[in-house]
Design a protein around this motif. Sequence first.
Motif, PDB file in Angstrom:
ATOM      1  N   CYS A   8      23.853  29.231  -5.226  1.00 32.01           N
ATOM      2  CA  CYS A   8      22.699  30.040  -5.223  1.00 32.01           C
ATOM      3  C   CYS A   8      23.798  31.758  -5.969  1.00 32.01           C
ATOM      4  CB  CYS A   8      22.048  29.706  -4.027  1.00 32.01           C
ATOM      5  SG  CYS A   8      20.734  31.576  -4.552  1.00 32.01           S
ATOM      6  N   PRO A   9      23.208  31.846  -7.088  1.00 28.89           N
ATOM      7  CA  PRO A   9      23.644  33.206  -7.575  1.00 28.89           C
ATOM      8  C   PRO A   9      22.955  34.605  -6.755  1.00 28.89           C
ATOM      9  CG  PRO A   9      21.778  32.099  -9.520  1.00 28.89           C
ATOM     10  CD  PRO A   9      22.691  31.372  -7.902  1.00 28.89           C
ATOM     11  N   PHE A  10      22.081  34.096  -5.798  1.00 21.13           N
ATOM     12  CA  PHE A  10      21.092  34.849  -5.098  1.00 21.13           C
ATOM     13  C   PHE A  10      21.648  35.094  -3.635  1.00 21.13           C
ATOM     14  CE2 PHE A  10      18.358  34.337  -8.455  1.00 21.13           C
ATOM     15  CZ  PHE A  10      18.067  35.735  -9.070  1.00 21.13           C
ATOM     16  N   CYS A  11      22.122  34.046  -3.295  1.00 20.95           N
ATOM     17  CA  CYS A  11      22.270  33.323  -2.161  1.00 20.95           C
ATOM     18  C   CYS A  11      23.768  34.619  -1.618  1.00 20.95           C
ATOM     19  CB  CYS A  11      22.308  32.284  -1.395  1.00 20.95           C
ATOM     20  SG  CYS A  11      20.689  31.154  -0.959  1.00 20.95           S
ATOM     21  N   ALA A  12      24.761  33.903  -2.552  1.00 27.27           N
ATOM     22  CA  ALA A  12      25.911  34.845  -3.009  1.00 27.27           C
ATOM     23  C   ALA A  12      25.460  35.362  -4.070  1.00 27.27           C
ATOM     24  CB  ALA A  12      27.199  33.722  -2.819  1.00 27.27           C
ATOM     25  N   PRO A  13      25.962  36.809  -4.119  1.00 26.16           N
ATOM     26  CA  PRO A  13      25.164  37.038  -5.582  1.00 26.16           C
ATOM     27  C   PRO A  13      26.573  37.171  -6.449  1.00 26.16           C
ATOM     28  CG  PRO A  13      24.180  38.362  -3.916  1.00 26.16           C
ATOM     29  CD  PRO A  13      25.094  37.314  -3.735  1.00 26.16           C
ATOM     30  N   THR A  14      26.132  36.871  -7.875  1.00 35.00           N
ATOM     31  CA  THR A  14      27.310  37.138  -8.745  1.00 35.00           C
ATOM     32  C   THR A  14      26.746  38.550  -9.479  1.00 35.00           C
ATOM     33  OG1 THR A  14      26.169  35.250 -10.032  1.00 35.00           O
ATOM     34  CG2 THR A  14      27.596  34.665  -8.562  1.00 35.00           C
ATOM     35  N   GLN A  15      26.389  39.183  -8.967  1.00 35.42           N
ATOM     36  CA  GLN A  15      25.725  40.010 -10.098  1.00 35.42           C
ATOM     37  C   GLN A  15      25.555  41.153  -9.738  1.00 35.42           C
ATOM     38  OE1 GLN A  15      22.546  38.016 -11.990  1.00 35.42           O
ATOM     39  NE2 GLN A  15      21.005  40.224 -11.970  1.00 35.42           N
ATOM     40  N   LYS A  16      26.077  42.467 -10.634  1.00 33.68           N
ATOM     41  CA  LYS A  16      25.521  43.572  -9.492  1.00 33.68           C
ATOM     42  C   LYS A  16      24.207  44.195  -8.757  1.00 33.68           C
ATOM     43  CE  LYS A  16      26.173  48.506  -9.614  1.00 33.68           C
ATOM     44  NZ  LYS A  16      27.298  49.365 -10.627  1.00 33.68           N
ATOM     45  N   VAL A  17      24.493  44.323  -7.114  1.00 29.80           N
ATOM     46  CA  VAL A  17      23.190  43.702  -6.845  1.00 29.80           C
ATOM     47  C   VAL A  17      23.816  45.984  -6.356  1.00 29.80           C
ATOM     48  CG1 VAL A  17      22.185  44.782  -4.335  1.00 29.80           C
ATOM     49  CG2 VAL A  17      23.457  42.317  -4.836  1.00 29.80           C
ATOM     50  N   TYR A  18      22.808  46.724  -6.602  1.00 31.61           N
ATOM     51  CA  TYR A  18      22.623  47.796  -6.680  1.00 31.61           C
ATOM     52  C   TYR A  18      21.978  48.396  -5.104  1.00 31.61           C
ATOM     53  CZ  TYR A  18      22.830  47.565 -11.140  1.00 31.61           C
ATOM     54  OH  TYR A  18      23.648  47.545 -12.996  1.00 31.61           O
ATOM     55  N   LEU A  19      20.646  47.721  -4.018  1.00 30.55           N
ATOM     56  CA  LEU A  19      20.324  48.474  -3.202  1.00 30.55           C
ATOM     57  C   LEU A  19      20.271  46.859  -2.661  1.00 30.55           C
ATOM     58  CD1 LEU A  19      17.412  50.828  -3.998  1.00 30.55           C
ATOM     59  CD2 LEU A  19      19.912  51.534  -3.371  1.00 30.55           C
ATOM     60  N   GLU A  20      19.923  47.024  -1.155  1.00 32.80           N
ATOM     61  CA  GLU A  20      20.060  46.065  -0.475  1.00 32.80           C
ATOM     62  C   GLU A  20      19.098  46.624   0.730  1.00 32.80           C
ATOM     63  OE1 GLU A  20      23.951  44.501   0.639  1.00 32.80           O
ATOM     64  OE2 GLU A  20      24.570  45.925   1.596  1.00 32.80           O
ATOM     65  N   SER A  21      18.171  45.595   0.969  1.00 40.07           N
ATOM     66  CA  SER A  21      18.386  45.888   2.468  1.00 40.07           C
ATOM     67  C   SER A  21      17.703  44.967   3.636  1.00 40.07           C
ATOM     68  CB  SER A  21      16.443  45.744   2.696  1.00 40.07           C
ATOM     69  OG  SER A  21      15.457  45.173   2.243  1.00 40.07           O
ATOM     70  N   VAL A  41      13.863  41.582  -8.007  1.00 42.62           N
ATOM     71  CA  VAL A  41      14.107  41.816  -6.754  1.00 42.62           C
ATOM     72  C   VAL A  41      14.522  40.610  -6.150  1.00 42.62           C
ATOM     73  CG1 VAL A  41      12.549  42.230  -4.881  1.00 42.62           C
ATOM     74  CG2 VAL A  41      12.492  44.322  -6.841  1.00 42.62           C
ATOM     75  N   ALA A  42      15.088  40.191  -5.278  1.00 42.63           N
ATOM     76  CA  ALA A  42      14.870  38.325  -4.806  1.00 42.63           C
ATOM     77  C   ALA A  42      15.791  38.748  -3.300  1.00 42.63           C
ATOM     78  CB  ALA A  42      16.556  38.110  -4.798  1.00 42.63           C
ATOM     79  N   SER A  43      14.980  37.781  -2.875  1.00 48.14           N
ATOM     80  CA  SER A  43      15.069  37.793  -1.122  1.00 48.14           C
ATOM     81  C   SER A  43      16.110  37.805  -0.695  1.00 48.14           C
ATOM     82  CB  SER A  43      13.637  36.409  -0.554  1.00 48.14           C
ATOM     83  OG  SER A  43      14.141  34.831  -1.387  1.00 48.14           O
ATOM     84  N   ARG A  44      16.549  37.868  -0.010  1.00 47.55           N
ATOM     85  CA  ARG A  44      17.879  37.915   0.793  1.00 47.55           C
ATOM     86  C   ARG A  44      17.985  36.481   1.541  1.00 47.55           C
ATOM     87  NH1 ARG A  44      21.274  42.975   2.091  1.00 47.55           N
ATOM     88  NH2 ARG A  44      22.686  41.397   2.862  1.00 47.55           N
TER      89      ARG A  44
END
Length: 160
Positions: A8-21, A41-44
């Motif tokens: 999953c490219p969002f569970c282990a981000p494969t692209q740049k994350v600008y902000l996280e919460s 915007v993606a869920s963690r």
Amino acid sequence: MTAAPSACPFCAPTQKVYLESPRWLLMRHADPVPLAGWMMVASRVHRGGLDELDADEGRELGRVLASVAAAVRAETGSGRTYLITFNEAVRHLHLHVIPRHASDASTTSWALADRYRATARGEVPPAAPEAAERTAQAIAARCMRELADIGFALPAGVSR
């Protein structure tokens, strides 16, 4: 909750994350991005759709999307934004926040989907990578000011 696939490219981000919460990630659309300011915007936590959000995620999502949409409008000069979620190609909840420019018919309604596909096929030039990056950073800076109280910050190890 939908089970997370191993890639999953969002569970282990494969692209740049600008902000996280604790609950959300802010990214720009991967290259080739059709428009500067096209954010996501993606869920963690791996969620298959909106109906799988927990109570805290549900309470925050409207505020997060409103902040990102306002920042996209401010930084791109767009008159409005579109919010789209399909979660089909990647079954992890992610919402696209896309600038809608009145002067650009290719950003209207379903024409936007045609532009997206044409950009992906190389028939329409993408946004200049430098402009997309500069715009995404400016959007993230606005969002961090608005959303710091709910834990939004730069990803660990990143300074700007």
